[in-house]
Design an enzyme around this catalytic site. Structure first.
Site, PDB file in Angstrom:
ATOM      1  N   CYS A 111      16.046 -27.579   5.096  1.00 42.19           N
ATOM      2  CA  CYS A 111      16.020 -28.481   3.941  1.00 42.19           C
ATOM      3  C   CYS A 111      17.444 -28.982   3.698  1.00 42.19           C
ATOM      4  O   CYS A 111      18.394 -28.202   3.747  1.00 42.19           O
ATOM      5  CB  CYS A 111      15.515 -27.732   2.713  1.00 42.19           C
ATOM      6  SG  CYS A 111      15.453 -28.727   1.221  1.00 42.19           S
ATOM      7  N   HIS A 119       8.763 -30.576  -3.184  1.00 43.26           N
ATOM      8  CA  HIS A 119       9.958 -30.912  -3.982  1.00 43.26           C
ATOM      9  C   HIS A 119       9.576 -31.607  -5.288  1.00 43.26           C
ATOM     10  O   HIS A 119      10.241 -31.440  -6.309  1.00 43.26           O
ATOM     11  CB  HIS A 119      10.881 -31.848  -3.199  1.00 43.26           C
ATOM     12  CG  HIS A 119      11.819 -31.151  -2.256  1.00 43.26           C
ATOM     13  ND1 HIS A 119      12.772 -30.248  -2.686  1.00 43.26           N
ATOM     14  CD2 HIS A 119      11.963 -31.223  -0.916  1.00 43.26           C
ATOM     15  CE1 HIS A 119      13.456 -29.796  -1.641  1.00 43.26           C
ATOM     16  NE2 HIS A 119      12.988 -30.366  -0.546  1.00 43.26           N
TER      17      HIS A 119
HETATM   18 ZN    ZN Z   1      13.683 -30.074   1.377  1.00 47.06          ZN
END
Ligand code: ZN
Length: 167
Positions: free
Chosen positions: A91, A137
């Protein structure tokens, strides 16, 4: 276009639930373009608006080898899923960390495109994983949440140390 600042774990702003986009206008299209530029420059294969401090339900992706197939999904929603699959994930908000995460093997997603038109798509493999990761997210959920408490604590420590050194 502009390169946006990417928030890093454990920044609490990454935990906010993003708001739906009410109208797809030039401001949203500019956000998409800036997010794509930021993602390509990072470099990464996906980015969600909350990562760049915009609490709106917008994600961008490009999992192609040539980095020439940008995809933008506004108000994305998983409408069907099947199978389970484990893949290593990383990420842009948790740089340098890669850990296996189990997710649906195949998903069907509905969203609006950059012109505000609704569409649906199916995705599996890397794209399927990436879509699920980015939609997380929007809910304030990060891939480290799927790891054990011990692993997450170790990553958090590492990130905090990294931040001290780069500031
Ligand atoms: Zn991410």
């Amino acid at each position: 276009m502009a390169i946006l600042h990417i928030l890093r774990y454990p920044d609490p702003r990454l935990r906010n639930k993003a708001a739906p986009v009410a109208r797809v206008d030039d401001e949203i299209r500019r956000l998409i373009d800036d997010m794509l530029e930021t993602m390509y420059q990072a470099p990464g294969i996906g980015l969600a608006a909350p990562q760049v401090e915009v609490s709106k339900r917008v994600i961008v992706l490009d999992v192609s080898e040539q980095r020439n197939q940008p995809l933008a999904l506004i108000n994305p929603e998983i409408v069907a899923q099947e199978g389970r699959e484990t893949m290593d994930e990383g990420c842009l908000s948790v740089p340098g960390i890669y850990e296996p995460v189990e997710r649906a093997q195949r998903v069907r997603v509905k969203a609006l495109d950059r012109d505000g038109r609704p569409f649906e798509m199916e995705a599996d493999g890397l794209l399927g994983v990436c879509i699920q990761h980015e939609i997380d997210h929007l809910e304030g959920r990060l891939f480290v949440d799927y790891l054990t408490e011990m692993k997450r604590r170790r990553i958090r420590k590492k990130m905090e140390k990294l931040r001290r050194h780069t500031m």
